[in-house]
Design an enzyme around this catalytic site. Sequence first.
Site, PDB file in Angstrom:
ATOM      1  N   CYS A  72       9.706  -1.402   5.362  1.00 43.22           N
ATOM      2  CA  CYS A  72       8.430  -2.174   5.283  1.00 43.22           C
ATOM      3  C   CYS A  72       7.488  -1.861   6.823  1.00 43.22           C
ATOM      4  O   CYS A  72       7.860  -2.075   7.731  1.00 43.22           O
ATOM      5  CB  CYS A  72       8.988  -3.540   5.195  1.00 43.22           C
ATOM      6  SG  CYS A  72       7.389  -4.590   5.405  1.00 43.22           S
ATOM      7  N   HIS A 162       7.592   6.119  -3.287  1.00 44.48           N
ATOM      8  CA  HIS A 162       6.290   5.950  -3.490  1.00 44.48           C
ATOM      9  C   HIS A 162       5.652   7.017  -4.298  1.00 44.48           C
ATOM     10  O   HIS A 162       6.191   8.006  -4.203  1.00 44.48           O
ATOM     11  CB  HIS A 162       5.507   6.120  -1.999  1.00 44.48           C
ATOM     12  CG  HIS A 162       5.637   5.049  -0.976  1.00 44.48           C
ATOM     13  ND1 HIS A 162       4.981   4.046  -1.145  1.00 44.48           N
ATOM     14  CD2 HIS A 162       6.554   4.761  -0.067  1.00 44.48           C
ATOM     15  CE1 HIS A 162       5.141   3.070  -0.120  1.00 44.48           C
ATOM     16  NE2 HIS A 162       6.357   3.629   0.434  1.00 44.48           N
ATOM     17  N   GLU A 211       2.483  -2.666  -5.220  1.00 47.16           N
ATOM     18  CA  GLU A 211       3.709  -2.765  -4.479  1.00 47.16           C
ATOM     19  C   GLU A 211       4.992  -2.995  -5.395  1.00 47.16           C
ATOM     20  O   GLU A 211       4.712  -4.280  -6.004  1.00 47.16           O
ATOM     21  CB  GLU A 211       3.769  -3.574  -3.306  1.00 47.16           C
ATOM     22  CG  GLU A 211       3.214  -2.812  -2.045  1.00 47.16           C
ATOM     23  CD  GLU A 211       3.602  -3.797  -0.864  1.00 47.16           C
ATOM     24  OE1 GLU A 211       4.468  -4.325  -0.730  1.00 47.16           O
ATOM     25  OE2 GLU A 211       2.528  -3.957  -0.150  1.00 47.16           O
ATOM     26  N   CYS A 220      -0.355  -1.462   2.424  1.00 53.55           N
ATOM     27  CA  CYS A 220       1.057  -1.248   2.445  1.00 53.55           C
ATOM     28  C   CYS A 220       1.362  -0.037   3.612  1.00 53.55           C
ATOM     29  O   CYS A 220       0.549   1.266   3.369  1.00 53.55           O
ATOM     30  CB  CYS A 220       1.682  -0.725   1.135  1.00 53.55           C
ATOM     31  SG  CYS A 220       3.187  -0.151   0.977  1.00 53.55           S
ATOM     32  N   GLY A 223       3.253   3.037   2.245  1.00 51.38           N
ATOM     33  CA  GLY A 223       2.514   3.723   1.336  1.00 51.38           C
ATOM     34  C   GLY A 223       1.297   4.466   2.078  1.00 51.38           C
ATOM     35  O   GLY A 223       1.067   5.585   1.804  1.00 51.38           O
TER      36      GLY A 223
HETATM   37  O1  ZDP Z   1       9.421  -0.734  -1.340  1.00 59.26           O
HETATM   38  C1  ZDP Z   1       8.966  -1.784  -1.556  1.00 59.26           C
HETATM   39  O2  ZDP Z   1       9.634  -2.680  -2.492  1.00 59.26           O
HETATM   40  C2  ZDP Z   1       7.677  -2.442  -1.026  1.00 59.26           C
HETATM   41  N1  ZDP Z   1       7.324  -3.580  -1.618  1.00 59.26           N
HETATM   42  C3  ZDP Z   1       7.970  -3.044   0.635  1.00 59.26           C
HETATM   43  C4  ZDP Z   1       7.256  -3.300   1.140  1.00 59.26           C
HETATM   44  C5  ZDP Z   1       6.278  -2.408   1.904  1.00 59.26           C
HETATM   45  C6  ZDP Z   1       5.120  -2.860   2.823  1.00 59.26           C
HETATM   46  N2  ZDP Z   1       4.148  -3.441   1.933  1.00 59.26           N
HETATM   47  C7  ZDP Z   1       4.866  -1.843   3.684  1.00 59.26           C
HETATM   48  O3  ZDP Z   1       3.991  -2.005   4.428  1.00 59.26           O
HETATM   49  O4  ZDP Z   1       5.415  -0.795   4.035  1.00 59.26           O
HETATM   50  C8  ZDP Z   1       5.539  -3.988   3.730  1.00 59.26           C
END
Ligand code: ZDP
Length: 286
Positions: A72, A162, A211, A220, A223
Amino acid sequence: MDFVKMHGAGNDFIITRVASWEEAGTFQVYAEWLCDRNFGIGGDGLIVTGPDPDFDIFMRIFNSDGSEPEMCGNGIRCVARYAYEHGLVGSTRLAVRALAGPRYPEVIIENGQAVRVKVDMGEPILQRELIPVAGQGDITRVQLDIPQAAFAATAVSMGNPHCIIFVDDVDAVPVAEWGPLLEHHTMFPARTNVEFVEIVNPSEMIMRVWERGAGVTLACGTGACATLVAAVLNGKSQRRGIIHLLGGDLLIEWNETDNHVYMTGPAQEVFSGQVELVQHSVYSCP
Ligand code: ZDP
């Protein structure tokens, strides 16, 4: 449970601390309720941190649907600032254990204030089966069909999966409609995060995200890292660029020398509080 509420570019998290990685796992059952914006505190995710025998701290994150992602990006910036300002660590440079492996944030201080956090997010994962993406072939040409449209997407993992789709006009994309169809597409056995990206110029792009396990969010971090890597792989961008998100901007650099991706962005505490952990049945009427 004592918690602080933080956000990184509008991607918001409930953060709490416990004694161990194992104990953090007992909070997974509360994630969906605590993240609920009507019945709980509200957040895109629940992050549990604490001391680690081999690293400065650990972090575990649970999405608002209760699933546990490997990594994250916005969350680790928040955790780094939290750990620094709440006395879990004594240094601005941290080694953080995450499910995806260790990551290395640095809290940037200017005039005695923590202003932003820069994170060594490690190397992007570009092997199809490790991302993971079903089938064979080039990860910059993943053919995805949904009833409404067809895409040639690029798949990249930053520890979590991703799927990046370049579009001419990001505001014209029905993210909340197409996002869940792509998240659950059979090409992604571990589901996927979905990014729609409009290139502004070779060092600037606009990204909208759906997400995995959380839906539309304002930003993200992983992301944004995956997007910069995808843009470089597709010859659309330089190795250093600004990603504009609904909740703010992130600076991403894919370093040529060490192959690591570096992410710089904000991390802000908003409020703190206490909540009693009880069995809530969020959606049932008595
Ligand atoms: O990979 C996932 O299931 C994401 N939802 C995790 C969270 C990613 C996040 N938004 C980020 O900033 O990398 C926290």
